[in-house]
Write a protein that holds these residues in place. Structure first.
Motif, PDB file in Angstrom:
ATOM      1  N   ASP A  79      -8.631  -1.478  -5.094  1.00 29.36           N
ATOM      2  CA  ASP A  79      -8.713  -2.626  -3.976  1.00 29.36           C
ATOM      3  C   ASP A  79      -7.549  -3.532  -4.120  1.00 29.36           C
ATOM      4  O   ASP A  79      -6.902  -3.887  -5.209  1.00 29.36           O
ATOM      5  N   SER A  80      -6.832  -3.869  -3.135  1.00 26.41           N
ATOM      6  CA  SER A  80      -5.339  -4.326  -3.321  1.00 26.41           C
ATOM      7  C   SER A  80      -5.539  -6.051  -3.756  1.00 26.41           C
ATOM      8  O   SER A  80      -4.784  -6.452  -3.989  1.00 26.41           O
ATOM      9  N   LYS A  81      -6.895  -6.567  -3.509  1.00 29.53           N
ATOM     10  CA  LYS A  81      -7.071  -7.923  -3.774  1.00 29.53           C
ATOM     11  C   LYS A  81      -7.097  -8.201  -5.384  1.00 29.53           C
ATOM     12  O   LYS A  81      -6.961  -9.106  -5.910  1.00 29.53           O
TER      13      LYS A  81
ATOM     14  N   LYS B 243      -0.696   1.377   1.036  1.00 29.17           N
ATOM     15  CA  LYS B 243      -1.879   0.729   1.544  1.00 29.17           C
ATOM     16  C   LYS B 243      -2.388   1.509   2.871  1.00 29.17           C
ATOM     17  O   LYS B 243      -1.678   2.420   3.437  1.00 29.17           O
ATOM     18  N   SER B 244      -3.490   1.369   3.122  1.00 34.22           N
ATOM     19  CA  SER B 244      -4.306   2.264   4.103  1.00 34.22           C
ATOM     20  C   SER B 244      -3.508   1.766   5.530  1.00 34.22           C
ATOM     21  O   SER B 244      -2.981   0.813   5.676  1.00 34.22           O
TER      22      SER B 244
ATOM     23  N   GLU C 239      -5.889   0.712  -1.413  1.00 33.54           N
ATOM     24  CA  GLU C 239      -4.549   1.272  -1.614  1.00 33.54           C
ATOM     25  C   GLU C 239      -4.853   2.747  -2.515  1.00 33.54           C
ATOM     26  O   GLU C 239      -5.403   2.916  -3.176  1.00 33.54           O
TER      27      GLU C 239
ATOM     28  N   SER D 219      -0.928  -6.779   7.951  1.00 29.98           N
ATOM     29  CA  SER D 219      -0.186  -7.753   7.068  1.00 29.98           C
ATOM     30  C   SER D 219      -0.788  -9.095   7.089  1.00 29.98           C
ATOM     31  O   SER D 219      -0.535 -10.037   6.368  1.00 29.98           O
TER      32      SER D 219
ATOM     33  N   TRP E 287       1.635   2.628  -5.061  1.00 26.85           N
ATOM     34  CA  TRP E 287       0.294   2.497  -4.487  1.00 26.85           C
ATOM     35  C   TRP E 287       0.738   2.305  -2.894  1.00 26.85           C
ATOM     36  O   TRP E 287       1.778   1.845  -2.414  1.00 26.85           O
TER      37      TRP E 287
ATOM     38  N   CYS F 129      -7.830  -4.512   1.639  1.00 25.18           N
ATOM     39  CA  CYS F 129      -7.548  -3.089   1.814  1.00 25.18           C
ATOM     40  C   CYS F 129      -7.635  -2.295   0.941  1.00 25.18           C
ATOM     41  O   CYS F 129      -7.732  -2.614  -0.380  1.00 25.18           O
TER      42      CYS F 129
ATOM     43  N   SER G 159      -4.738  -1.054   7.484  1.00 26.28           N
ATOM     44  CA  SER G 159      -4.441  -2.560   6.944  1.00 26.28           C
ATOM     45  C   SER G 159      -3.562  -3.209   7.724  1.00 26.28           C
ATOM     46  O   SER G 159      -2.507  -2.562   8.285  1.00 26.28           O
TER      47      SER G 159
END
Length: 59
Positions: free
Chosen positions: A33-35, A7-8, A20, A13, A5, A18, A11
């Motif tokens: 969704d990274s969450k 990340k955008s 992915e 840190s 994966w 964000c 995004s």
């Protein structure tokens, strides 16, 4: 199949919010969704993904 994966690029840190993306082959683009990494994900064709990107980036 283990997905890598990414990340955008928009995004940071400092924030967990964000999108992915994983592209395991030339015929699929997975979006999550990274969450919620174990939650649902979208499966798109590369053509659909390319059509969507200008709307996501605001261009």
């Amino acid at each position: 199949m283990k997905l890598e994966w990414i990340k955008s690029s928009y995004s940071t840190s400092s924030g967990p919010d964000c999108v992915e993306v994983a592209t395991p082959d030339k015929s699929h683009v997975f979006v999550r969704d990274s969450k919620n990494p174990n939650g649902p994900r979208l499966t798109l064709t590369p053509t659909t993904w390319a059509t969507f990107l200008p709307y996501a980036s605001g261009n």
